[in-house]
Design a protein around this motif. Structure first.
Motif, PDB file in Angstrom:
ATOM      1  N   MET A 126       0.850  -1.201   0.000  1.00  0.00           N
ATOM      2  CA  MET A 126       0.000   0.000   0.000  1.00  0.00           C
ATOM      3  C   MET A 126       0.884   1.248   0.000  1.00  0.00           C
ATOM      4  SD  MET A 126      -3.119   0.908   2.648  1.00  0.00           S
ATOM      5  CE  MET A 126      -4.020  -0.609   2.382  1.00  0.00           C
ATOM      6  N   GLN A 127       0.618   2.149  -0.951  1.00  0.00           N
ATOM      7  CA  GLN A 127       1.363   3.423  -0.976  1.00  0.00           C
ATOM      8  C   GLN A 127       0.859   4.308   0.173  1.00  0.00           C
ATOM      9  OE1 GLN A 127       0.994   3.286  -5.808  1.00  0.00           O
ATOM     10  NE2 GLN A 127       0.789   5.277  -4.837  1.00  0.00           N
TER      11      GLN A 127
ATOM     12  N   TYR B 176      -2.589   8.336  -2.388  1.00  0.00           N
ATOM     13  CA  TYR B 176      -3.256   8.043  -3.661  1.00  0.00           C
ATOM     14  C   TYR B 176      -4.039   9.281  -4.088  1.00  0.00           C
ATOM     15  CZ  TYR B 176      -2.362   3.035  -3.170  1.00  0.00           C
ATOM     16  OH  TYR B 176      -1.762   1.805  -3.065  1.00  0.00           O
TER      17      TYR B 176
ATOM     18  N   VAL C  37      -9.112   7.360  -3.029  1.00  0.00           N
ATOM     19  CA  VAL C  37      -9.325   6.136  -2.266  1.00  0.00           C
ATOM     20  C   VAL C  37     -10.825   5.852  -2.244  1.00  0.00           C
ATOM     21  CG1 VAL C  37      -9.238   5.061   0.016  1.00  0.00           C
ATOM     22  CG2 VAL C  37      -7.239   6.283  -0.851  1.00  0.00           C
TER      23      VAL C  37
ATOM     24  N   GLU D 270      -4.960   7.551 -10.154  1.00  0.00           N
ATOM     25  CA  GLU D 270      -4.298   6.560  -9.318  1.00  0.00           C
ATOM     26  C   GLU D 270      -5.238   6.206  -8.159  1.00  0.00           C
ATOM     27  OE1 GLU D 270       0.295   6.499  -7.888  1.00  0.00           O
ATOM     28  OE2 GLU D 270      -0.954   8.153  -7.209  1.00  0.00           O
TER      29      GLU D 270
ATOM     30  N   ALA E 135      -6.906   3.567  -5.099  1.00  0.00           N
ATOM     31  CA  ALA E 135      -6.874   2.422  -4.182  1.00  0.00           C
ATOM     32  C   ALA E 135      -8.298   2.127  -3.742  1.00  0.00           C
ATOM     33  CB  ALA E 135      -6.016   2.731  -2.974  1.00  0.00           C
TER      34      ALA E 135
ATOM     35  N   ILE F  22     -10.465   0.025  -0.840  1.00  0.00           N
ATOM     36  CA  ILE F  22     -10.377  -0.629   0.474  1.00  0.00           C
ATOM     37  C   ILE F  22     -11.694  -1.358   0.697  1.00  0.00           C
ATOM     38  CG2 ILE F  22     -10.024  -0.200   2.964  1.00  0.00           C
ATOM     39  CD1 ILE F  22      -7.817   1.006   1.249  1.00  0.00           C
TER      40      ILE F  22
ATOM     41  N   LEU G   6      -5.657  -0.756 -10.865  1.00  0.00           N
ATOM     42  CA  LEU G   6      -5.827  -0.073  -9.580  1.00  0.00           C
ATOM     43  C   LEU G   6      -5.322  -0.983  -8.466  1.00  0.00           C
ATOM     44  CD1 LEU G   6      -8.509  -1.705  -8.438  1.00  0.00           C
ATOM     45  CD2 LEU G   6      -9.718  -0.059  -9.857  1.00  0.00           C
ATOM     46  N   ASP G   7      -5.156  -0.400  -7.262  1.00  0.00           N
ATOM     47  CA  ASP G   7      -4.720  -1.189  -6.098  1.00  0.00           C
ATOM     48  C   ASP G   7      -5.943  -1.549  -5.280  1.00  0.00           C
ATOM     49  OD1 ASP G   7      -2.153  -0.913  -6.934  1.00  0.00           O
ATOM     50  OD2 ASP G   7      -1.540   0.513  -5.374  1.00  0.00           O
ATOM     51  N   TYR G   8      -6.166  -2.855  -5.110  1.00  0.00           N
ATOM     52  CA  TYR G   8      -7.348  -3.333  -4.379  1.00  0.00           C
ATOM     53  C   TYR G   8      -6.882  -4.030  -3.101  1.00  0.00           C
ATOM     54  CZ  TYR G   8     -10.850  -6.957  -3.290  1.00  0.00           C
ATOM     55  OH  TYR G   8     -11.710  -7.819  -2.655  1.00  0.00           O
ATOM     56  N   PHE G   9      -7.420  -3.597  -1.972  1.00  0.00           N
ATOM     57  CA  PHE G   9      -7.044  -4.185  -0.689  1.00  0.00           C
ATOM     58  C   PHE G   9      -8.258  -4.846  -0.051  1.00  0.00           C
ATOM     59  CE2 PHE G   9      -4.231  -0.644  -1.594  1.00  0.00           C
ATOM     60  CZ  PHE G   9      -3.000  -1.266  -1.519  1.00  0.00           C
TER      61      PHE G   9
ATOM     62  N   VAL H 241      -3.127   6.419   5.197  1.00  0.00           N
ATOM     63  CA  VAL H 241      -3.059   6.697   3.762  1.00  0.00           C
ATOM     64  C   VAL H 241      -3.695   8.060   3.558  1.00  0.00           C
ATOM     65  CG1 VAL H 241      -3.975   6.030   1.506  1.00  0.00           C
ATOM     66  CG2 VAL H 241      -3.162   4.277   3.067  1.00  0.00           C
TER      67      VAL H 241
END
Lengths: 463, 98
Positions: A1-2, A5, A8, A29, A31, A33, A77-80, A105
């Motif tokens: 995780m950066q 972003y 979010v 960009e 993320a 959650i 994309l970043d998926y958490f 974040v």
């Protein structure tokens, strides 16, 4: 995780997936959650990771979610997963816990897409072990392929109750009874909205299909039921109720309740978004513009979290938020945004056309929102409706003062389930609207965290 | 109380209240408790009332349970793992209020 972003998104249901994908496609960009192990939200839960041998069992509206989740999984994309937000502020700072590890974040923009929750259905005994929500029953089917081993009673009012009954019948589950609290007096007022509902006739046909299948299965269906009371010592043993003036008694170990869903407001309220009372939907919702932007500039609210509209409208609403965010972040101009938005708005309006009809037809009776004195309003702190009513009569100023006097709303669920009952009791006792009464203040931590976990944040950031 | 449709999936062993029990793999702790029909899953701290999973989506906090020595975990938000030590938060005796 950066640590930072541009955007979010909180929640990977239809609205969150759509907002994230749409913005990411324009180069934002992003993320995402989400608390669950798989994307899809509660509505499309496990749709691409189903434990069911045949997901068609749940109906084609569930299966439709497959393509949405697939598109999301391919997006840049970043998926958490398994991650929750326990803190956020107007500056775009978020506190996130993922598998027990806490991180901070920062985001230029936040999209709250945390969907809906079941509306409380308080009556004496609704807290007994063996009483659950219809939504819970669906989650057990979607995420664990689990169905009742003995015939359950379904009670309440609303489309989800009928859908659950239909899904159970398809799965071979016998139903003990449907105890229907819908009011026939709602039908005439609902007809006023029927002409516009015809634009979304697929919803009407689906409803008719569910009702006729349940009728064909000859499930005992008690209409206009009232005065529900769940009985049992260590666990539920029976349901008592009145149907057309006659007392009824049904032995059962599982009672599944539903009387509509309401926006999950906790995160938006904690972010400082202004809220308003929606008298048609009988719930609070954040104030948003037609892109989903809230009264806090950096915060958008999309999908059912911004007002109940259903999964398809949420998916389209999320796209609108994504486009506006891409525009605000300088990636697309207003002309392109509006061109892309136009067909989305048109499709969304069609899905929303059914709502006033449904909301009126399934309007919850006053007696079910403001139950008798002995009913528990706050399950966590075990505060009765009678205690709240007494406080209101004594001149207590509203829910927040009642919280200080009784601890009502101060337990682990933080007022998520008692809030609506407390407001309604105050409104009824003082002949005011919930808008005038107000709601519980919401403060972080929004999820349970330990002091040790908070203290560990700096350590995690150094790694 | 609940069963698995066409149950042919994997199972694993966890410890529940000191006993080894077999539960389906890949489900939440709350789902496993319902599968085992072990309700109530706790007694409330206020008046000792019996409670069990209610919403299954992390909202109601009714399914709180002790997991590996840590109390008050939401059973619906945790997946079962082999060897996990689960303990229902049941009252062994009730204190009479004065």
């Amino acid at each position: 995780m950066q640590s930072a972003y541009q955007m979010v998104v909180i929640g990977a249901g239809p609205a969150g997936m759509a907002a994230a994908q749409t913005a990411a496609r324009q180069g934002v960009e992003v993320a995402v959650i989400d608390e669950q192990p798989h994307p899809g939200g509660q509505i499309y839960r496990n749709v691409n990771a189903s434990p069911l041998a045949d997901i068609d069992l749940l109906g084609k509206d569930y299966v439709f979610g497959r393509q949405l989740v697939q598109g999301f999984e391919y997006a840049h994309l970043d998926y958490f997963a398994n991650s929750g937000v326990w803190f956020l502020d107007r500056a775009g700072e978020l506190g996130i816990v993922q598998d027990g590890v806490h991180r901070r974040v920062s985001a230029q923009r936040i999209v709250i897409a945390c969907g809906a929750q079941e509306r409380a259905m308080p009556f004496p005994g609704w807290d007994k072990a063996g009483v659950m929500t219809a939504g819970a029953a669906q989650i057990l089917m979607k995420s664990a392929a689990m169905v009742p081993s003995e015939a359950p009673v379904l009670a309440g009012n609303g489309p989800l109750l009928l859908l659950l009954a239909w899904q159970y019948l398809r799965a071979g589950v016998r139903l003990r009874a449907i105890v229907d609290t819908a009011q026939s007096a709602n039908r005439w007022p609902a007809l006023r909205y029927f002409p516009q509902a015809i634009a979304a006739s697929d919803y009407l046909f689906k409803g008719l299909k569910l009702v006729s299948a349940i009728r064909r299965a000859r499930v005992p269906w008690f209409r206009e039921a009232s005065d529900l009371r769940a009985l049992g010592e260590e666990r539920l043993s029976a349901l008592h109720f009145t149907c057309r003036g006659k007392p009824q008694h049904i032995d059962t170990t599982l009672l599944l309740l539903h009387q509509g869903v309401i926006p999950a407001l906790q995160i938006a309220a904690a972010a400082g978004c202004e809220t308003r009372w929606n008298s048609l939907q009988q719930c609070w919702q954040p104030q948003v513009d037609d892109w989903g932007q809230s009264s806090v500039d950096s915060v958008f609210v999309a999908g059912d979290a911004a007002g109940i509209g259903g999964a398809r409208a949420a998916w389209l609403g999320g796209q609108l938020a994504g486009l506006q965010l891409a525009h605000q972040l300088g990636l697309i101009d207003a002309v392109k945004r509006d061109k892309l938005a136009q067909p989305i708005r048109k499709a969304r309006a069609r899905h929303l056309a059914i709502r006033p009809f449904l909301d009126t037809w399934y309007r919850v009776a006053e007696s079910s929102l403001v139950p008798g004195d002995e009913t528990l309003a706050c399950r966590c702190e075990e505060v009765s409706v009678g205690e709240i009513r007494t406080l209101a009569a004594m001149g207590c100023t509203g829910p927040n003062q009642a919280k200080a006097f009784t601890r009502c709303g101060m337990g682990p669920c933080q007022g998520r389930f008692c809030g609506s009952t407390v407001e309604q009791v105050f409104a009824s006792e003082t002949a005011a609207s919930p808008q005038q009464i107000g709601r519980f203040n919401t403060r972080p931590p929004l999820k349970p965290v330990t002091l040790g976990q908070i203290a560990g944040i700096a350590h995690n950031e150094q790694r | 109380m609940f069963k698995i449709l066409g149950d042919t999936g994997e199972h694993l062993v966890v410890e529940l209240d000191g006993d080894e029990v077999t539960v389906p793999a890949g489900v939440s702790v709350a789902a496993a408790l319902l599968y085992l029909d072990r309700i109530p899953t706790r007694h409330s701290v206020v008046n000792g009332l019996p409670r069990a999973p209610y919403c299954m989506m992390g909202v109601c906090f009714e399914c709180l349970i002790e997991v590996d020595g840590v109390v008050d975990q939401r059973a619906c938000q945790l997946q079962v793992r082999a060897g996990q030590r689960l303990r229902r938060q049941l009252a062994t005796s009730k204190v009479e209020s004065a």
